[in-house]
Each structure stands twice: as C-alpha cells, then as structure tokens.
Design a protein around this motif. Structure first.
Motif, PDB file in Angstrom:
ATOM      1  N   THR A   1      -4.682 -10.371   5.475  1.00  0.00           N
ATOM      2  CA  THR A   1      -3.987 -11.171   6.408  1.00  0.00           C
ATOM      3  C   THR A   1      -3.748 -10.085   7.702  1.00  0.00           C
ATOM      4  N   PRO A   2      -2.985 -11.282   9.615  1.00  0.00           N
ATOM      5  CA  PRO A   2      -2.662  -9.805   9.614  1.00  0.00           C
ATOM      6  C   PRO A   2      -1.257  -9.525   9.526  1.00  0.00           C
ATOM      7  N   GLU A   3      -0.459 -10.156   8.541  1.00  0.00           N
ATOM      8  CA  GLU A   3       0.669 -10.028   8.675  1.00  0.00           C
ATOM      9  C   GLU A   3       0.494  -8.340   8.074  1.00  0.00           C
ATOM     10  N   GLU A   4      -0.301  -8.672   7.034  1.00  0.00           N
ATOM     11  CA  GLU A   4      -0.838  -7.407   5.968  1.00  0.00           C
ATOM     12  C   GLU A   4      -1.130  -6.068   6.840  1.00  0.00           C
ATOM     13  N   ILE A   5      -2.143  -5.998   8.061  1.00  0.00           N
ATOM     14  CA  ILE A   5      -2.418  -5.579   9.068  1.00  0.00           C
ATOM     15  C   ILE A   5      -1.324  -5.081   9.891  1.00  0.00           C
ATOM     16  N   ASP A   6      -0.462  -5.689  10.240  1.00  0.00           N
ATOM     17  CA  ASP A   6       0.681  -5.474  11.880  1.00  0.00           C
ATOM     18  C   ASP A   6       1.675  -3.862  10.311  1.00  0.00           C
ATOM     19  N   ARG A   7       2.170  -4.738   9.081  1.00  0.00           N
ATOM     20  CA  ARG A   7       2.744  -4.044   8.153  1.00  0.00           C
ATOM     21  C   ARG A   7       1.915  -2.339   7.934  1.00  0.00           C
ATOM     22  N   ILE A   8       0.697  -2.614   7.763  1.00  0.00           N
ATOM     23  CA  ILE A   8       0.202  -1.275   6.771  1.00  0.00           C
ATOM     24  C   ILE A   8      -0.844  -0.637   8.362  1.00  0.00           C
ATOM     25  N   ASN A   9      -1.470  -0.851   9.525  1.00  0.00           N
ATOM     26  CA  ASN A   9      -2.654  -1.069  10.584  1.00  0.00           C
ATOM     27  C   ASN A   9      -3.632  -1.113  10.178  1.00  0.00           C
ATOM     28  N   ILE A  10      -4.500  -1.366  11.154  1.00  0.00           N
ATOM     29  CA  ILE A  10      -5.763  -2.118  10.908  1.00  0.00           C
ATOM     30  C   ILE A  10      -6.837  -1.162   9.553  1.00  0.00           C
ATOM     31  N   LEU A  11      -6.706   0.208   9.937  1.00  0.00           N
ATOM     32  CA  LEU A  11      -7.561   1.307   9.355  1.00  0.00           C
ATOM     33  C   LEU A  11      -7.048   1.111   7.757  1.00  0.00           C
ATOM     34  N   ASN A  12      -5.368   1.641   6.983  1.00  0.00           N
ATOM     35  CA  ASN A  12      -5.323   1.050   5.965  1.00  0.00           C
ATOM     36  C   ASN A  12      -5.435  -0.528   5.603  1.00  0.00           C
ATOM     37  N   ALA A  13      -5.899  -1.228   6.533  1.00  0.00           N
ATOM     38  CA  ALA A  13      -5.756  -2.850   6.300  1.00  0.00           C
ATOM     39  C   ALA A  13      -8.074  -2.561   5.996  1.00  0.00           C
ATOM     40  N   SER A  14      -8.845  -2.395   6.506  1.00  0.00           N
ATOM     41  CA  SER A  14      -9.752  -2.136   6.063  1.00  0.00           C
ATOM     42  C   SER A  14      -9.790  -1.581   5.017  1.00  0.00           C
ATOM     43  N   ILE A  15      -9.506  -0.596   4.812  1.00  0.00           N
ATOM     44  CA  ILE A  15      -9.676  -0.057   3.143  1.00  0.00           C
ATOM     45  C   ILE A  15      -9.304  -0.622   2.136  1.00  0.00           C
ATOM     46  N   MET A  16      -8.131  -1.465   2.490  1.00  0.00           N
ATOM     47  CA  MET A  16      -7.493  -1.982   1.236  1.00  0.00           C
ATOM     48  C   MET A  16      -8.738  -3.274   0.703  1.00  0.00           C
ATOM     49  N   ALA A  17      -8.764  -4.320   1.814  1.00  0.00           N
ATOM     50  CA  ALA A  17     -10.108  -5.071   1.856  1.00  0.00           C
ATOM     51  C   ALA A  17     -10.857  -4.581   1.637  1.00  0.00           C
ATOM     52  N   MET A  18     -11.508  -3.245   1.310  1.00  0.00           N
ATOM     53  CA  MET A  18     -12.454  -3.277   0.812  1.00  0.00           C
ATOM     54  C   MET A  18     -12.063  -2.829  -0.310  1.00  0.00           C
ATOM     55  N   HIS A  19     -11.284  -2.669  -1.179  1.00  0.00           N
ATOM     56  CA  HIS A  19     -10.559  -2.151  -2.789  1.00  0.00           C
ATOM     57  C   HIS A  19     -10.438  -3.208  -3.240  1.00  0.00           C
ATOM     58  N   ARG A  20      -9.765  -4.655  -2.533  1.00  0.00           N
ATOM     59  CA  ARG A  20      -9.973  -5.897  -2.332  1.00  0.00           C
ATOM     60  C   ARG A  20     -11.155  -6.543  -3.323  1.00  0.00           C
ATOM     61  N   ALA A  21     -11.996  -6.379  -2.957  1.00  0.00           N
ATOM     62  CA  ALA A  21     -13.765  -6.638  -3.094  1.00  0.00           C
ATOM     63  C   ALA A  21     -14.178  -5.992  -3.674  1.00  0.00           C
ATOM     64  N   LEU A  22     -14.167  -4.893  -4.295  1.00  0.00           N
ATOM     65  CA  LEU A  22     -14.382  -3.323  -5.351  1.00  0.00           C
ATOM     66  C   LEU A  22     -13.304  -4.367  -6.528  1.00  0.00           C
ATOM     67  N   ASP A  23     -12.169  -4.607  -6.419  1.00  0.00           N
ATOM     68  CA  ASP A  23     -11.889  -5.225  -7.264  1.00  0.00           C
ATOM     69  C   ASP A  23     -12.093  -6.896  -8.032  1.00  0.00           C
ATOM     70  N   ALA A  24     -12.767  -7.267  -7.092  1.00  0.00           N
ATOM     71  CA  ALA A  24     -12.920  -8.789  -7.546  1.00  0.00           C
ATOM     72  C   ALA A  24     -14.964  -9.334  -7.820  1.00  0.00           C
ATOM     73  N   LEU A  25     -15.334  -7.621  -8.076  1.00  0.00           N
ATOM     74  CA  LEU A  25     -16.871  -7.045  -8.909  1.00  0.00           C
ATOM     75  C   LEU A  25     -16.396  -7.908 -10.318  1.00  0.00           C
ATOM     76  N   THR A  26     -17.349  -8.267 -10.565  1.00  0.00           N
ATOM     77  CA  THR A  26     -17.428  -8.467 -11.772  1.00  0.00           C
ATOM     78  C   THR A  26     -17.963  -8.213 -12.943  1.00  0.00           C
ATOM     79  N   ILE A  27     -18.844  -6.676 -12.180  1.00  0.00           N
ATOM     80  CA  ILE A  27     -20.006  -5.967 -12.703  1.00  0.00           C
ATOM     81  C   ILE A  27     -18.868  -4.260 -12.230  1.00  0.00           C
ATOM     82  N   ARG A  28     -18.188  -3.805 -13.072  1.00  0.00           N
ATOM     83  CA  ARG A  28     -17.356  -2.293 -12.385  1.00  0.00           C
ATOM     84  C   ARG A  28     -18.647  -1.174 -11.747  1.00  0.00           C
TER      85      ARG A  28
END
Length: 201
Positions: free
Chosen positions: A74-101
């Motif tokens: 979210t924008p609030e998270e981006i403001d808190r951790i910066n956009i580079l960390n937020a972009s990586i976090m979004a990718m980690h969250r996508a990986l977390d949500a995969l039904t295949i490891r």
C-alpha cells in the motif's frame, strides 16, 4: 524469442512489479510459474504490448500457468519502508501466495532480497528475455491498472484513467489544485521541480 528457464531442472517463478514510479496507488507485483516446456510467441514485456493485448494475454497466462499470484504493498507501507523495499515486499507477497512452491526465483531488474533461502537471479530487462517474467509483468500491470481505474471513479480529477498514477503534467496540476488524496505517496515529491521532466500520455 524469449527463453523458457534460467534454472534448468528447477521449478522456477518469474517475478515483476508495476507502479514503482507512480505518485499514487499501491505497488503491485506478480509471480508466475510456467510449465517446463511452455511457449507463447505473443508473450513480451508488458510495456511493448497494447492494453488489449495485455488483457488477452492475462487470460491465457492464468489458464496455462502452473501457478500465479499477485502481491500488493500500500501507499502507507511505501511511505514507511521506501519504494525499493516495497517493490521487493510485493514480490515476496506474490511468492507467498503461489499454490506451488518454487525452487528458484528470477526477477526483473537488479535488486532483490533473498526469499525463503531459494536461489534467485536478477535480470535487467528480464521481462523481454524470459517468459515467466514477461508473464508476471503482464499480470502485475493489468491488475494494477484495474485498481487505478477503480480509484479513478473515486477521484476523477487526477486523470488516473489515463495516467494510472504516474507523474504526468495533468496529474501534478491536479495535485496543486486539489491537494493529495489518501492514495498519494506522501514520501514522493508530488509537485515535482521546475526542471523535472514529466510524462505525457
């Protein structure tokens, strides 16, 4: 012709994000695992495709991928951790949500943080080199566009239907006139500088 795999013989997830340079809205990422022998001559970097092509390919990717998922920061998270960390976090969250490891990860760009001790490789312009990253770029882009289109109904004056939150001249003029919304990234330079180039759509 885009390549199928970087890590031969491993279940590999391709990752990409959308919305990193925007002034407003969440950053979206996608992770996609394609079949080992997958091929699709139409798949390419989402920026090289028309909107209609992206949405048509989204349906194909979702039906033909072994697994896919979206991650959002979210924008609030981006403001808190910066956009580079937020972009990586979004990718980690996508990986977390995969039904295949996955057993390995390939990422568009040159920055990533290790995910679950899996081997990973950053590939500059990877969305134009590897099928799974191209697929991820299409999913991230289209799902983020859907989200910005919904926000545009709430705040039509910012022209988000056209600019999707990117720093166009019209977007910045609207910020000057109406101020920021709850969806704007307050850690960004929302008004820009006189010397700064803005995108025009």
């Amino acid at each position: 012709m885009l390549k199928n795999h970087y890590y031969e013989g491993l279940v590999e997830a391709g990752c990409d994000e959308a919305g990193r340079g925007c002034l407003a809205g969440s950053v979206y990422a996608a992770a996609v695992i394609l079949p080992p022998d997958y091929s699709n001559a139409l798949l390419n970097d989402s920026k090289q495709l028309s909107e209609r092509q992206r949405y048509a390919l989204r349906d194909v990717i979702e039906s033909e991928a072994l697994a896919w998922a979206i991650g959002i920061v979210t924008p609030e998270e981006i403001d808190r951790i910066n956009i580079l960390n937020a972009s990586i976090m979004a990718m980690h969250r996508a990986l977390d949500a995969l039904t295949i490891r996955p057993q390995a990860v390939i990422v568009d760009g040159n920055k990533f943080k290790p995910y679950a001790s899996l081997p990973h490789t950053c590939i500059v312009k990877g969305d134009a080199k590897y099928l799974s990253i191209a697929a991820a770029s299409i999913l991230a882009k289209t799902y983020r566009d859907d989200y910005m289109n919904r926000l545009a109904e709430e705040y039509p004056q910012y022209d988000w239907l056209s600019n999707k939150g990117y720093p166009t001249k019209k977007h910045r003029e609207a910020i000057r006139q109406y101020g920021a919304t709850p969806y704007h990234r307050m850690s960004y330079n929302l008004l820009g500088t006189p010397q700064e180039l803005t995108l025009d759509f």
